[in-house]
Design an enzyme around this catalytic site. Structure first.
Site, PDB file in Angstrom:
ATOM      1  CD  GLN A  74      32.414   4.971 -37.089  1.00 18.93           C
ATOM      2  OE1 GLN A  74      31.327   4.536 -36.705  1.00 18.93           O
ATOM      3  NE2 GLN A  74      33.547   4.705 -36.460  1.00 18.93           N
ATOM      4  CG  ASP A 121      34.801   7.941 -40.701  1.00 22.06           C
ATOM      5  OD1 ASP A 121      35.574   8.808 -40.275  1.00 22.06           O
ATOM      6  OD2 ASP A 121      34.656   6.835 -40.158  1.00 22.06           O
ATOM      7  CG  ASP A 177      38.239  11.105 -38.096  1.00 20.23           C
ATOM      8  OD1 ASP A 177      38.885  12.055 -37.644  1.00 20.23           O
ATOM      9  OD2 ASP A 177      38.159   9.999 -37.528  1.00 20.23           O
ATOM     10  NE  ARG A 216      40.510  11.128 -35.211  1.00 14.74           N
ATOM     11  CZ  ARG A 216      39.601  10.684 -34.341  1.00 14.74           C
ATOM     12  NH1 ARG A 216      39.867  10.723 -33.036  1.00 14.74           N
ATOM     13  NH2 ARG A 216      38.439  10.220 -34.759  1.00 14.74           N
ATOM     14  CD1 TRP A 276      41.683   5.460 -38.368  1.00 14.89           C
ATOM     15  CD2 TRP A 276      41.632   5.150 -40.581  1.00 14.89           C
ATOM     16  NE1 TRP A 276      40.673   4.563 -38.629  1.00 14.89           N
ATOM     17  CE2 TRP A 276      40.625   4.355 -39.989  1.00 14.89           C
ATOM     18  CE3 TRP A 276      41.784   5.115 -41.957  1.00 14.89           C
ATOM     19  CZ2 TRP A 276      39.782   3.534 -40.743  1.00 14.89           C
ATOM     20  CZ3 TRP A 276      40.943   4.313 -42.704  1.00 14.89           C
ATOM     21  CH2 TRP A 276      39.957   3.533 -42.100  1.00 14.89           C
TER      22      TRP A 276
END
Length: 395
Positions: free
Chosen positions: A200, A223, A252, A316, A318
């Site tokens: 991330q 992220d 994400d 989606r 989290w």
């Protein structure tokens, strides 16, 4: 004299998106791709998401209060501005064109506007390479080499020390290049880039209310943009407007628990890594809150390698902190809320099953397609679409 931001690049992307052929959407959709009705979608507007906040327009003053020249430290000037002013009026900080290899942490009660080039956000490049997998020692060496940037007593010391004192890996929350805990903050005309490619890697993280991001580019791997990830307390609302921006990531790209509106934004899925899941949104909305992310008048696309691939998931939940599906408690556990409406979706999305299982709990996607459904029912996912066009929109 003031100057309003206009981004020809972002506007062109939206105009191109509007040329996509329209697709008739069928309510209530399917069990894998639910569609809102005209009546249902009427409550999902910027006004309702933001309630009593009308975002202040970002304007450029004739003369900024502070100027950051190429080769200088943005953080140093931010610290100076905070130290020399009170919260009574907005302070403007201009960043001149250049490549700034540093992090920028903003924690203050003074409303700040930090801006670069209104027409060329790529000319002001704020970059660091901070992986969530880094140790606290590695983090210190990257962010605060020789203790030169963050010192005890500085406004940003609390944020830095929180991460520098961690045991083990620093985690996602400590990987941002720009970290904002500043109510009424504005950022415009810059590029924020996290260059880490092993875990991330947050470009910008927010943890305050009434934040306006306009004409920016946010680049990362996973992220990229973390909005409202400090608390799950539904009484603490963290509202964010993302307007005319470009967001690039692979997993994400946009996540968090904020109440956020994305208007005229391009979301691009990159191709640094060939394998692994590709997911655009991961909202972490508290169960008791009706509004999470609203995407409107925007463009969802990907690098050329993804066109026609149908590899990318739209979203989606989290489910942060929920370690398995059997620990998910409807009405108590977080349940990401997202509406994508009046936007273009390119031929990069898994058209038949665009929503993935929840990130942390692995809770399978489920929805309600009854015509008398409750859109706030937390036994199901709260991920919806309405009136989207493009080759990746519902067929």
């Amino acid at each position: 004299m003031t100057r309003k931001f206009v981004s020809s690049t972002c506007v062109l992307a939206i105009l191109c998106a509007s040329l996509q052929p329209s697709v008739a959407l069928e309510y209530p959709g399917t069990e894998t791709r639910p569609i809102l009705s005209d009546e249902e979608v009427s409550k999902y507007t910027e006004k309702n998401y933001f309630s009593d906040w009308e975002p202040e327009e970002i304007v450029i003053p004739a003369y900024p209060h502070y100027l950051v020249s190429a080769g200088e430290s943005i953080q140093e000037v931010v610290n100076q501005a905070i130290n020399e002013n009170g919260p009574e009026s907005r302070i403007y900080i201009k960043i001149e064109a250049g490549h700034y290899m540093e992090t920028v942490y903003v924690k203050s009660e003074i409303p700040l506007t930090i801006y670069g080039d209104p027409d060329n956000p790529e000319d002001v490049h704020i970059m660091s390479t901070i992986s969530a997998a880094a140790t606290a020692e590695e983090y210190q060496n990257i962010v605060n080499e020789n203790g030169a940037r963050y010192k005890e007593g500085d406004s940003a010391w609390e944020l830095y020390n929180y991460c520098a004192s961690r045991d083990g890996n620093i985690g996602t929350d400590c990987s941002p290049v720009v970290w904002v805990e500043n109510e009424n903050f504005q950022l415009a005309g810059v590029t924020v880039h996290n260059g880490a490619t092993d875990a991330q890697a947050v470009a910008l993280r927010t943890g305050a209310d009434k934040i306006h991001l306009m004409n920016n580019r946010f680049l990362g791997l996973q992220d990229t943009l973390g909005l409202g990830i400090v608390t799950r307390d539904i009484t603490k609302v963290e509202r964010v407007l993302v307007h005319m921006c470009y967001i690039k990531g692979e997993i994400d790209h946009v996540y968090g628990g904020a109440v956020a509106v994305f208007n005229m934004v391009t979301f691009n899925t990159g191709s640094l890594k060939e394998s692994g899941s590709k997911i655009v949104f991961a909202p972490d909305t508290p169960a008791g809150r009706s509004f999470g992310f609203l995407v409107i008048n925007s463009n969802i696309t990907g690098d050329a390698t993804y066109i026609g691939s149908n590899r990318i998931s739209l979203a989606r939940s989290w489910d942060r902190g929920i370690k398995s599906a059997d620990l998910y408690v409807p009405g108590e556990s977080p349940n990401g809320q997202l509406v994508i409406r009046d936007s273009n979706i390119d031929d990069v999305i898994n058209i038949e099953a665009p929503y993935a299982a929840a990130a942390t709990s692995k809770r399978p996607f489920s929805t309600d397609i009854k015509q008398d459904r409750d859109l706030d029912d937390n036994t199901h996912n709260r991920l919806w679409e309405y009136n989207n066009s493009g080759q990746g929109s519902p067929k």
